[in-house]
Design an enzyme around this catalytic site. Structure first.
Site, PDB file in Angstrom:
ATOM      1  N   TYR A 178      -7.357  -6.030  -9.707  1.00  0.00           N
ATOM      2  CA  TYR A 178      -7.052  -4.599  -9.565  1.00  0.00           C
ATOM      3  C   TYR A 178      -7.290  -3.835 -10.874  1.00  0.00           C
ATOM      4  CZ  TYR A 178      -5.014  -5.054  -4.870  1.00  0.00           C
ATOM      5  OH  TYR A 178      -4.824  -5.236  -3.510  1.00  0.00           O
ATOM      6  N   PHE A 192       1.573   3.084 -10.601  1.00  0.00           N
ATOM      7  CA  PHE A 192       2.080   2.016  -9.733  1.00  0.00           C
ATOM      8  C   PHE A 192       1.504   0.644 -10.080  1.00  0.00           C
ATOM      9  CE2 PHE A 192      -1.563   3.988  -7.511  1.00  0.00           C
ATOM     10  CZ  PHE A 192      -2.379   2.883  -7.277  1.00  0.00           C
ATOM     11  N   ARG A 249     -12.967  -2.547   6.275  1.00  0.00           N
ATOM     12  CA  ARG A 249     -12.110  -1.440   5.842  1.00  0.00           C
ATOM     13  C   ARG A 249     -11.618  -0.640   7.052  1.00  0.00           C
ATOM     14  NH1 ARG A 249     -10.437  -0.901   0.403  1.00  0.00           N
ATOM     15  NH2 ARG A 249     -10.370   1.344   0.770  1.00  0.00           N
ATOM     16  N   THR A 302      -4.966   3.225   3.319  1.00  0.00           N
ATOM     17  CA  THR A 302      -4.072   2.583   2.341  1.00  0.00           C
ATOM     18  C   THR A 302      -2.603   2.800   2.700  1.00  0.00           C
ATOM     19  OG1 THR A 302      -5.761   3.000   0.658  1.00  0.00           O
ATOM     20  CG2 THR A 302      -3.551   2.443  -0.132  1.00  0.00           C
ATOM     21  N   ARG A 349      -3.161  -2.180   9.269  1.00  0.00           N
ATOM     22  CA  ARG A 349      -2.061  -1.472   8.608  1.00  0.00           C
ATOM     23  C   ARG A 349      -1.374  -0.499   9.566  1.00  0.00           C
ATOM     24  NH1 ARG A 349      -5.484  -0.275   3.073  1.00  0.00           N
ATOM     25  NH2 ARG A 349      -4.975  -2.189   1.933  1.00  0.00           N
ATOM     26  N   ASN A 409       1.462  -3.049   2.243  1.00  0.00           N
ATOM     27  CA  ASN A 409       0.452  -2.761   3.284  1.00  0.00           C
ATOM     28  C   ASN A 409      -0.339  -3.990   3.736  1.00  0.00           C
ATOM     29  OD1 ASN A 409      -1.118  -2.919   1.023  1.00  0.00           O
ATOM     30  ND2 ASN A 409      -1.940  -0.844   1.133  1.00  0.00           N
TER      31      ASN A 409
HETATM   32  P1  RTP Z   1      -6.573  -2.720  -1.389  1.00  0.00           P
HETATM   33  O1  RTP Z   1      -7.448  -2.580  -2.635  1.00  0.00           O
HETATM   34  O2  RTP Z   1      -5.337  -3.540  -1.635  1.00  0.00           O
HETATM   35  O3  RTP Z   1      -7.368  -3.150  -0.206  1.00  0.00           O
HETATM   36  O4  RTP Z   1      -6.019  -1.264  -1.009  1.00  0.00           O
HETATM   37  P2  RTP Z   1      -6.831   0.095  -0.895  1.00  0.00           P
HETATM   38  O5  RTP Z   1      -8.252  -0.123  -1.317  1.00  0.00           O
HETATM   39  O6  RTP Z   1      -6.585   0.655   0.460  1.00  0.00           O
HETATM   40  O7  RTP Z   1      -6.091   1.021  -1.955  1.00  0.00           O
HETATM   41  P3  RTP Z   1      -6.258   1.038  -3.531  1.00  0.00           P
HETATM   42  O8  RTP Z   1      -6.323   2.454  -3.951  1.00  0.00           O
HETATM   43  O9  RTP Z   1      -7.337   0.106  -3.973  1.00  0.00           O
HETATM   44  O10 RTP Z   1      -4.850   0.496  -4.001  1.00  0.00           O
HETATM   45  C1  RTP Z   1      -4.591  -0.893  -4.110  1.00  0.00           C
HETATM   46  C2  RTP Z   1      -3.205  -1.181  -3.642  1.00  0.00           C
HETATM   47  O11 RTP Z   1      -2.277  -0.629  -4.548  1.00  0.00           O
HETATM   48  C3  RTP Z   1      -1.095  -0.290  -3.841  1.00  0.00           C
HETATM   49  N1  RTP Z   1      -0.846   1.144  -4.045  1.00  0.00           N
HETATM   50  N2  RTP Z   1       0.345   1.626  -4.269  1.00  0.00           N
HETATM   51  N3  RTP Z   1       2.504   3.412  -4.755  1.00  0.00           N
HETATM   52  C4  RTP Z   1       1.283   3.896  -4.632  1.00  0.00           C
HETATM   53  O12 RTP Z   1       1.037   5.070  -4.705  1.00  0.00           O
HETATM   54  C5  RTP Z   1       0.203   2.958  -4.378  1.00  0.00           C
HETATM   55  N4  RTP Z   1      -1.057   3.285  -4.241  1.00  0.00           N
HETATM   56  C6  RTP Z   1      -1.737   2.135  -4.029  1.00  0.00           C
HETATM   57  C7  RTP Z   1      -1.331  -0.599  -2.380  1.00  0.00           C
HETATM   58  O13 RTP Z   1      -0.838  -1.912  -2.125  1.00  0.00           O
HETATM   59  C8  RTP Z   1      -2.831  -0.557  -2.307  1.00  0.00           C
HETATM   60  O14 RTP Z   1      -3.310  -1.286  -1.195  1.00  0.00           O
HETATM   61 MG    MG Z   2      -8.785  -1.098  -3.110  1.00  0.00          MG
END
Ligand code: RTP
Ligand code: MG
Length: 231
Positions: free
Chosen positions: A131, A139, A167, A173, A184, A194
């Site tokens: 990440y 966060f 996706r 998300t 989700r 999630n």
């Molecule tokens: P992922 O990488 O896990 O598949 O999730 P994503 O692309 O949908 O979202 P991303 O922006 O890459 O964020 C990674 C993970 O971080 C956590 N998160 N928490 N508290 C918050 O505002 C927040 N925003 C993101 C989530 O677990 C997200 O899936």
């Molecule tokens: Mg992501």
């Protein structure tokens, strides 16, 4: 519509196999783009080429800066003919809640090919590398604590359009904004829990598979159902 900013680049000091895979998977240079787009038009004339969606194309070519993110639009790219790979991970809450089978099943039933699968306790440095694009976010510490809080299920999946389609299967998300029918949308209620991760670009799919799987942990095989999935 969900729009995801794509960030690239691996940290120096990470496995050379990762760097190798990344260099092999580089998108075509701007110099070659017109030919490739024409090629895809020829292959799939009913759909406009979607290759440009993986790259940032400024309205004014000379205005491009290195800091501008490329835009990835999952809803438009599933018509590509190219076989891609994506890294899917059941997060610790998905494992604890007994959702592993359900989540694997969504990708299996769709018709993608599983090439890697393991239960794994993620160390802190790997979670941070995975990440790394989110390192500046408030966060980030909570996200890392979450990912290392218990075992995860790591998966590599392969198929035409698999990155974008995965996706879509996963959903937004924020699970409260994710459509019903998505993982989700059906199985979670909060962004911080999630249940599943999916790569956000073909380039990151390769990067993440190289990060989470060692050599020898991936299987190349031909599913018997292949001719029943694609003509
Ligand atoms: P992922 O990488 O896990 O598949 O999730 P994503 O692309 O949908 O979202 P991303 O922006 O890459 O964020 C990674 C993970 O971080 C956590 N998160 N928490 N508290 C918050 O505002 C927040 N925003 C993101 C989530 O677990 C997200 O899936
Ligand atoms: Mg992501």
């Amino acid at each position: 519509m969900e729009t995801v900013a794509v960030f690239g680049g691996a940290s120096p000091g990470f496995p050379s196999s990762l760097q190798r895979r990344r260099s092999c998977s580089s998108l075509p240079s701007a110099h070659h783009k017109p030919n490739l787009r024409a090629h895809h038009h020829h292959q799939l004339s009913a759909f406009p080429s979607s290759l440009h969606l993986f790259s940032y194309f400024p309205a004014r070519p000379h205005a491009r800066t290195l800091s501008k993110p490329r835009i990835f639009l999952p809803h438009l790219v599933a018509s590509l003919e190219q076989v891609d790979e994506t890294y899917i991970m059941v997060k610790p809450d998905g494992v604890q809640r007994g959702l592993v089978g359900e989540i694997i099943s969504r990708f299996e039933k769709k018709g993608f090919k599983l090439t890697g699968l393991k239960l794994f306790q993620c160390p802190q440095d790997l979670a941070e590398e995975h990440y790394k694009d989110l390192k500046g976010k408030s966060f980030f510490p909570k996200l890392i604590d979450y990912i290392v809080s218990g075992p995860v299920v790591c998966m590599a999946w392969e198929g035409v359009g698999v990155v974008a389609a995965a996706r879509k299967l996963i959903g937004a998300t924020n699970p409260l904004q994710a459509e019903p029918g998505t993982i989700r949308g059906d199985l979670a209620v909060q962004t911080g829990r999630n249940v599943v991760h999916g790569s956000d670009s073909p380039e990151n799919g390769k990067r993440e598979i190289a990060l989470w799987f060692k050599e020898g942990e991936l299987c190349q095989w031909t599913p018997v159902q292949a001719p029943w999935l694609r003509e």
